[in-house]
Design a protein around this motif. Structure first.
Motif, PDB file in Angstrom:
ATOM      1  N   ALA A   5       0.857  -1.189   0.000  1.00  0.00           N
ATOM      2  CA  ALA A   5       0.000   0.000   0.000  1.00  0.00           C
ATOM      3  C   ALA A   5       0.891   1.237   0.000  1.00  0.00           C
ATOM      4  O   ALA A   5       1.935   1.258   0.645  1.00  0.00           O
ATOM      5  N   TYR A   6       0.474   2.261  -0.729  1.00  0.00           N
ATOM      6  CA  TYR A   6       1.286   3.475  -0.806  1.00  0.00           C
ATOM      7  C   TYR A   6       0.391   4.672  -1.116  1.00  0.00           C
ATOM      8  O   TYR A   6      -0.761   4.525  -1.530  1.00  0.00           O
ATOM      9  N   LEU A   7       0.943   5.866  -0.913  1.00  0.00           N
ATOM     10  CA  LEU A   7       0.239   7.105  -1.230  1.00  0.00           C
ATOM     11  C   LEU A   7       0.754   7.669  -2.549  1.00  0.00           C
ATOM     12  O   LEU A   7       1.962   7.784  -2.757  1.00  0.00           O
ATOM     13  N   GLU A   8      -0.161   8.011  -3.446  1.00  0.00           N
ATOM     14  CA  GLU A   8       0.185   8.663  -4.703  1.00  0.00           C
ATOM     15  C   GLU A   8      -0.172  10.147  -4.591  1.00  0.00           C
ATOM     16  O   GLU A   8      -1.300  10.482  -4.209  1.00  0.00           O
ATOM     17  N   ASN A   9       0.777  10.999  -4.923  1.00  0.00           N
ATOM     18  CA  ASN A   9       0.571  12.449  -4.790  1.00  0.00           C
ATOM     19  C   ASN A   9       0.097  12.841  -3.394  1.00  0.00           C
ATOM     20  O   ASN A   9      -0.740  13.729  -3.231  1.00  0.00           O
ATOM     21  N   ARG A  10       0.586  12.133  -2.403  1.00  0.00           N
ATOM     22  CA  ARG A  10       0.360  12.438  -0.980  1.00  0.00           C
ATOM     23  C   ARG A  10      -1.046  12.126  -0.471  1.00  0.00           C
ATOM     24  O   ARG A  10      -1.248  12.050   0.737  1.00  0.00           O
ATOM     25  N   GLU A  11      -2.024  11.950  -1.360  1.00  0.00           N
ATOM     26  CA  GLU A  11      -3.408  11.875  -0.891  1.00  0.00           C
ATOM     27  C   GLU A  11      -4.179  10.642  -1.339  1.00  0.00           C
ATOM     28  O   GLU A  11      -5.148  10.257  -0.694  1.00  0.00           O
ATOM     29  N   THR A  28      -9.726   7.774  -2.653  1.00  0.00           N
ATOM     30  CA  THR A  28      -9.462   8.851  -3.591  1.00  0.00           C
ATOM     31  C   THR A  28      -9.103  10.145  -2.873  1.00  0.00           C
ATOM     32  O   THR A  28      -9.320  10.294  -1.670  1.00  0.00           O
ATOM     33  N   ALA A  29      -8.588  11.113  -3.634  1.00  0.00           N
ATOM     34  CA  ALA A  29      -8.078  12.355  -3.059  1.00  0.00           C
ATOM     35  C   ALA A  29      -9.168  13.198  -2.403  1.00  0.00           C
ATOM     36  O   ALA A  29      -8.889  13.985  -1.505  1.00  0.00           O
ATOM     37  N   ASP A  30     -10.425  13.038  -2.843  1.00  0.00           N
ATOM     38  CA  ASP A  30     -11.495  13.845  -2.256  1.00  0.00           C
ATOM     39  C   ASP A  30     -11.844  13.406  -0.838  1.00  0.00           C
ATOM     40  O   ASP A  30     -12.609  14.073  -0.148  1.00  0.00           O
ATOM     41  N   LYS A  31     -11.280  12.269  -0.403  1.00  0.00           N
ATOM     42  CA  LYS A  31     -11.495  11.792   0.967  1.00  0.00           C
ATOM     43  C   LYS A  31     -10.269  12.066   1.850  1.00  0.00           C
ATOM     44  O   LYS A  31     -10.186  11.593   2.974  1.00  0.00           O
ATOM     45  N   ASN A  32      -9.329  12.798   1.297  1.00  0.00           N
ATOM     46  CA  ASN A  32      -8.057  12.995   1.984  1.00  0.00           C
ATOM     47  C   ASN A  32      -7.589  14.434   1.796  1.00  0.00           C
ATOM     48  O   ASN A  32      -7.988  15.106   0.846  1.00  0.00           O
ATOM     49  N   TYR A  33      -6.727  14.876   2.681  1.00  0.00           N
ATOM     50  CA  TYR A  33      -6.105  16.187   2.499  1.00  0.00           C
ATOM     51  C   TYR A  33      -4.778  16.177   3.240  1.00  0.00           C
ATOM     52  O   TYR A  33      -4.726  15.919   4.436  1.00  0.00           O
ATOM     53  N   SER A  34      -3.699  16.461   2.520  1.00  0.00           N
ATOM     54  CA  SER A  34      -2.366  16.450   3.121  1.00  0.00           C
ATOM     55  C   SER A  34      -1.850  17.871   3.266  1.00  0.00           C
ATOM     56  O   SER A  34      -1.873  18.656   2.322  1.00  0.00           O
ATOM     57  N   TYR A  35      -1.400  18.215   4.467  1.00  0.00           N
ATOM     58  CA  TYR A  35      -0.847  19.545   4.715  1.00  0.00           C
ATOM     59  C   TYR A  35       0.584  19.474   5.235  1.00  0.00           C
ATOM     60  O   TYR A  35       1.218  20.499   5.468  1.00  0.00           O
ATOM     61  N   ALA A  36       1.127  18.256   5.440  1.00  0.00           N
ATOM     62  CA  ALA A  36       2.509  18.088   5.885  1.00  0.00           C
ATOM     63  C   ALA A  36       2.954  16.661   5.589  1.00  0.00           C
ATOM     64  O   ALA A  36       2.139  15.743   5.523  1.00  0.00           O
ATOM     65  N   ASP A  37       4.248  16.475   5.410  1.00  0.00           N
ATOM     66  CA  ASP A  37       4.763  15.126   5.173  1.00  0.00           C
ATOM     67  C   ASP A  37       4.395  14.200   6.327  1.00  0.00           C
ATOM     68  O   ASP A  37       4.536  14.561   7.488  1.00  0.00           O
ATOM     69  N   ASN A  57     -13.109  15.154   4.379  1.00  0.00           N
ATOM     70  CA  ASN A  57     -13.165  16.018   3.204  1.00  0.00           C
ATOM     71  C   ASN A  57     -12.216  17.196   3.388  1.00  0.00           C
ATOM     72  O   ASN A  57     -11.971  17.632   4.510  1.00  0.00           O
ATOM     73  N   PRO A  58     -11.676  17.739   2.288  1.00  0.00           N
ATOM     74  CA  PRO A  58     -10.738  18.870   2.390  1.00  0.00           C
ATOM     75  C   PRO A  58     -11.284  20.043   3.199  1.00  0.00           C
ATOM     76  O   PRO A  58     -10.540  20.709   3.913  1.00  0.00           O
ATOM     77  N   GLU A  59     -12.602  20.290   3.112  1.00  0.00           N
ATOM     78  CA  GLU A  59     -13.164  21.415   3.866  1.00  0.00           C
ATOM     79  C   GLU A  59     -13.261  21.113   5.362  1.00  0.00           C
ATOM     80  O   GLU A  59     -13.543  21.993   6.162  1.00  0.00           O
ATOM     81  N   ARG A  60     -13.022  19.841   5.744  1.00  0.00           N
ATOM     82  CA  ARG A  60     -13.058  19.482   7.162  1.00  0.00           C
ATOM     83  C   ARG A  60     -11.742  18.821   7.562  1.00  0.00           C
ATOM     84  O   ARG A  60     -11.715  17.842   8.279  1.00  0.00           O
ATOM     85  N   VAL A  61     -10.653  19.375   7.074  1.00  0.00           N
ATOM     86  CA  VAL A  61      -9.341  18.772   7.280  1.00  0.00           C
ATOM     87  C   VAL A  61      -8.980  18.674   8.758  1.00  0.00           C
ATOM     88  O   VAL A  61      -8.254  17.768   9.176  1.00  0.00           O
ATOM     89  N   LEU A  62      -9.490  19.581   9.579  1.00  0.00           N
ATOM     90  CA  LEU A  62      -9.107  19.598  10.989  1.00  0.00           C
ATOM     91  C   LEU A  62     -10.005  18.730  11.871  1.00  0.00           C
ATOM     92  O   LEU A  62      -9.915  18.783  13.085  1.00  0.00           O
TER      93      LEU A  62
END
Length: 251
Positions: A5-11, A28-37, A57-62
């Motif tokens: 398993a791996y991350l593509e484009n961080r997300e 998929t990327a719409d279920k993820n959001y990366s802000y730091a390594d 979701n990106p709008e609820r990253v926190l």
């Protein structure tokens, strides 16, 4: 050991089959959001059929939730925590019959809305495992006594091939999200957590003074004590395969 398993484009969470070289998308990327390594999180189930993930979701990253998704890439993510708070770093325990994770549901928050403290929770994928976990110390002793008697009877039966004992994880979906318990006895700035192999002890790293120390809770008696004074920063830990040692990485 046949897939990675791996991350593509961080997300995007993907899996590659090492023999066929074919890849499939798990999240998929719409279920993820990366802000730091290193901020993404996922764990294979013991049978390799599922992933536990932190997602949102990106709008609820926190305020990430804990999700369960099939490793064949064909299923939707099942939201297990449904809290709207921070739900982090789920880990498979009890051979896949349960998970533990951190949540700020009962914790304190800064005026800005950022969490200051939280607790460790458990959720059980098997009703049988949940019922056993809820037994008192005395009740469990009686159950074990009966199990020992049954083991003596089983010894007389034919030996079972070891491969047949590797059962696939069966998830009891009915009332799944209700089969949960708070494990920590006090809310704190917990940073990582482990459950002993037998499910009787919770180990966790948290801050009460300067830096993280290692604490342990006897889950049936709720007795909690300092196990090791460490005073470290940025810690993480893993349980050895035999459950006798904790490997700690910090600073």
């Amino acid at each position: 050991g046949k897939e990675v398993a791996y991350l593509e484009n961080r997300e995007v969470l993907k899996v590659v089959n090492l023999k066929s070289k074919k890849t499939r998308t798990i999240m998929t990327a719409d279920k993820n959001y990366s802000y730091a390594d290193g901020d993404q999180y996922y764990k294979w189930s013991p049978d390799g059929k599922w992933f536990l993930v932190s997602f949102g979701n990106p709008e609820r990253v926190l305020s990430p939730e804990v999700g369960l998704v099939a490793s064949d890439g064909k299923g939707e993510i099942q939201n297990l925590t449904l809290s709207g708070y921070y739900d982090l770093d789920p880990k498979w325990v009890l051979d896949g019959k349960a998970m533990i994770w951190g949540s700020t549901r009962d914790g304190m928050f800064q005026q800005s809305g950022s969490p200051v403290s939280g607790d460790v929770y458990a959720m059980f994928f098997s009703k049988e495992a949940f019922d056993r976990f809820n037994l008192s110390k005395e009740e469990l002793a009686l159950v074990k006594e009966q199990e020992d008697k049954n083991k003596d009877k089983d010894k007389k039966k034919e030996k079972v091939d070891k491969d047949s004992l590797k059962k696939e994880l069966v998830i009891d979906w009915e009332n799944l999200t209700e089969r949960k318990k708070k494990l920590t006895t006090h809310t704190s700035s917990a940073n990582d957590w482990l459950l002993s192999k037998d499910g009787e002890k919770l180990y966790y790293l948290t801050v009460f003074d300067k830096g993280n120390d290692l604490w342990v809770t006897e889950l049936r008696t709720k007795e909690t004590k300092l196990l090791a004074k460490l005073g470290v920063r940025n810690p993480s830990m893993e349980l050895s395969s035999d459950g006798k040692f904790i490997f700690l990485l910090a600073d």
